[in-house]
Design a protein around this motif. Sequence first.
Motif, PDB file in Angstrom:
ATOM      1  N   LEU A 193       5.404   6.718  -8.521  1.00 45.55           N
ATOM      2  CA  LEU A 193       5.213   6.998 -10.122  1.00 45.55           C
ATOM      3  C   LEU A 193       3.555   6.705 -10.361  1.00 45.55           C
ATOM      4  N   ALA A 194       2.756   5.900  -9.745  1.00 40.17           N
ATOM      5  CA  ALA A 194       1.443   6.038  -9.972  1.00 40.17           C
ATOM      6  C   ALA A 194       0.617   7.183  -9.614  1.00 40.17           C
ATOM      7  N   ILE A 195       0.883   7.751  -8.703  1.00 39.48           N
ATOM      8  CA  ILE A 195       0.531   9.332  -8.330  1.00 39.48           C
ATOM      9  C   ILE A 195       0.940   9.973  -9.248  1.00 39.48           C
ATOM     10  N   VAL A 229       3.433   4.076   7.923  1.00 37.59           N
ATOM     11  CA  VAL A 229       2.016   3.708   7.594  1.00 37.59           C
ATOM     12  C   VAL A 229       1.254   4.838   7.338  1.00 37.59           C
ATOM     13  N   THR A 230       1.412   6.082   8.003  1.00 35.42           N
ATOM     14  CA  THR A 230       0.683   7.389   7.896  1.00 35.42           C
ATOM     15  C   THR A 230       0.919   7.613   6.444  1.00 35.42           C
ATOM     16  N   SER A 231       2.179   7.523   5.803  1.00 35.03           N
ATOM     17  CA  SER A 231       2.517   7.994   4.494  1.00 35.03           C
ATOM     18  C   SER A 231       1.874   7.178   3.497  1.00 35.03           C
ATOM     19  N   LEU A 232       1.746   5.895   3.736  1.00 30.97           N
ATOM     20  CA  LEU A 232       1.087   4.894   2.940  1.00 30.97           C
ATOM     21  C   LEU A 232      -0.298   5.025   2.820  1.00 30.97           C
ATOM     22  N   ILE A 233      -0.936   5.376   4.040  1.00 28.50           N
ATOM     23  CA  ILE A 233      -2.441   5.758   4.089  1.00 28.50           C
ATOM     24  C   ILE A 233      -2.663   6.918   3.374  1.00 28.50           C
ATOM     25  N   MET A 244      -3.463  -3.785  -5.766  1.00 30.15           N
ATOM     26  CA  MET A 244      -3.520  -2.729  -4.490  1.00 30.15           C
ATOM     27  C   MET A 244      -3.741  -3.335  -3.403  1.00 30.15           C
ATOM     28  N   LEU A 245      -4.920  -3.660  -3.305  1.00 30.45           N
ATOM     29  CA  LEU A 245      -5.285  -4.282  -1.788  1.00 30.45           C
ATOM     30  C   LEU A 245      -4.376  -5.278  -1.191  1.00 30.45           C
ATOM     31  N   LEU A 246      -3.660  -5.889  -2.061  1.00 35.27           N
ATOM     32  CA  LEU A 246      -2.725  -7.096  -1.693  1.00 35.27           C
ATOM     33  C   LEU A 246      -1.709  -6.195  -1.294  1.00 35.27           C
ATOM     34  N   GLY A 247      -1.114  -5.298  -1.975  1.00 31.95           N
ATOM     35  CA  GLY A 247       0.111  -4.481  -1.539  1.00 31.95           C
ATOM     36  C   GLY A 247      -0.185  -3.820  -0.314  1.00 31.95           C
ATOM     37  N   ILE A 248      -1.353  -2.969  -0.129  1.00 31.57           N
ATOM     38  CA  ILE A 248      -1.822  -2.676   1.043  1.00 31.57           C
ATOM     39  C   ILE A 248      -1.574  -3.310   2.376  1.00 31.57           C
ATOM     40  N   PHE A 295      -4.889   7.433  -0.134  1.00 36.24           N
ATOM     41  CA  PHE A 295      -6.088   8.156  -0.401  1.00 36.24           C
ATOM     42  C   PHE A 295      -5.774   9.097  -1.204  1.00 36.24           C
ATOM     43  N   GLU A 296      -4.588   9.782  -1.612  1.00 36.20           N
ATOM     44  CA  GLU A 296      -4.258  10.657  -2.549  1.00 36.20           C
ATOM     45  C   GLU A 296      -4.489   9.782  -3.920  1.00 36.20           C
ATOM     46  N   LEU A 297      -4.185   8.514  -4.121  1.00 39.45           N
ATOM     47  CA  LEU A 297      -4.291   7.921  -5.549  1.00 39.45           C
ATOM     48  C   LEU A 297      -5.865   7.688  -5.814  1.00 39.45           C
ATOM     49  N   SER A 298      -6.572   7.520  -4.543  1.00 42.40           N
ATOM     50  CA  SER A 298      -8.089   7.061  -4.910  1.00 42.40           C
ATOM     51  C   SER A 298      -8.597   8.280  -5.509  1.00 42.40           C
ATOM     52  N   LYS A 299      -8.246   9.571  -4.631  1.00 43.14           N
ATOM     53  CA  LYS A 299      -8.856  10.822  -5.296  1.00 43.14           C
ATOM     54  C   LYS A 299      -8.571  11.028  -6.705  1.00 43.14           C
TER      55      LYS A 299
END
Length: 468
Positions: free
Chosen positions: A438-440, A299-303, A252-256, A307-311
């Motif tokens: 799909l992950a979310i 970029v906003t959508s990605l962030i 995920m970090l690499l993808g981000i 954030f949503e996936l982390s929650k």
Amino acid sequence: MDVLNRTNNIFNSLIKNYVFFSLTVGIIVSVLYPFFYAQVKEELVDPIIPQLKASEIVRQDDQDISSKTVESLGGWIKTLDEDLRVIDIKGMDTDRQNKYTEQQLLRMFYDRKESADYYSLAPFQTSEGKTYYRLIYVPDRNVTKEIRINKTADFQIKTLARLVAEVLIVFLLLFAVNVYLYSRWTARKITNPLEVIASGIKNMTAGRYQTRLSFKADYELAQIQETFNFMAEKLDQAEQEKQTMEENRRRMLLGISHDLKTPVTTIQGYAQALQLGLVKTEEQQRKYLTYILNKANFVTSLIEDVFELSKLESPDYRVHAELVDLTELVREIAASCYDLFIEKGVLLHLCIPEREMMLRFDKKLMYRAISNILLNALKHNPSGTDVWLQAEAVEAYVYVHIIDNGTGIPEDLKETIFQPFTRGDHARRSDGGTGLGLAIAKQIVEKHGGELLLDTSHGKTAFRVKLK
């Protein structure tokens, strides 16, 4: 865990050992007793002397007289009548006497130095009431006479004490060997499994969670083995899940970093071009500003998705469930996306029942999960594809199906399709989706106690949301 045999516990095992131990001691005693008895008989009772005493072998019937011992010593046994005449003889007659006088008989028992022959005389009553005599003779070559001045009782006591001491020493030695063997046997059944358990704990402490115990033991130790293996399996699973999470986090970090690098670089390039005055016309400037806005929105959508996936991945995250009609929610999603399907030329088929399907879930989250899956089917399929959106109740479950007959999902992506930053087109393009949809969706469905399933068995791509 396996069902263990409670009857095969340490208490019962020790009882069995003690029973066998007692039986062994009993066998030792039963073997030593005949030995002790034989020794006492040999030491305190001469087995030959009674057979050389006339008083011991007198019988009314001469046929019943046992003369083998006397004859083996070169002697004889004579039977004398009331007149001391010889009426029967057994053995070799060496003195050739057919009749004895009282003086001759008395002379036989004199303490004579010239002869050490052995004589024994004893009277007995015949069946007719007559008094007969039995005379026994053994030549001096087979007899040794000794004069002992002993206290017979004291001699017997000392001899008996010696024999008891010898037998007791033998018994204690055998008893000690028996105790040692049974102690080793019992210890092996208890300490050996404990050593295996201790070794397993050391391996677990060192992080070797693949360790499993395997030994045969009583119920209590076998229960420890089952519990240990169950714990080891859970820890092994937790370690594998941890490694998977670490790998996913790394991906995920690499993808981000990859997905942020391209749009940020593009924004920097367009902004620098505008700043340096390289764009001359207003139309070109508006075009560059549009590019910058689109990349900034991505970029906003990605962030926001990260954030949503982390929650959602946090175990402390709680959904705000309420009673909602699922069929109505599916209709709203279909209506909001309908124009996008028309614009791309993808045909959306709806199969939604008229009756209500009341469930408790977070309406906002479930809306996002189903719409993510539906828009994912639209985004990754070409014009002319058919997409079906269905809702149905089967027994205790409610299903929402999103099915398409488009390009499908490559085999190598089926195992990782629900992982972050997985894209069906293999391309890392910043103008596409974030790769988190799909992950979310999976996290949202699982937060509601449901499952998100992928089915490609019928030549179509089907995502199924399964809720209780």
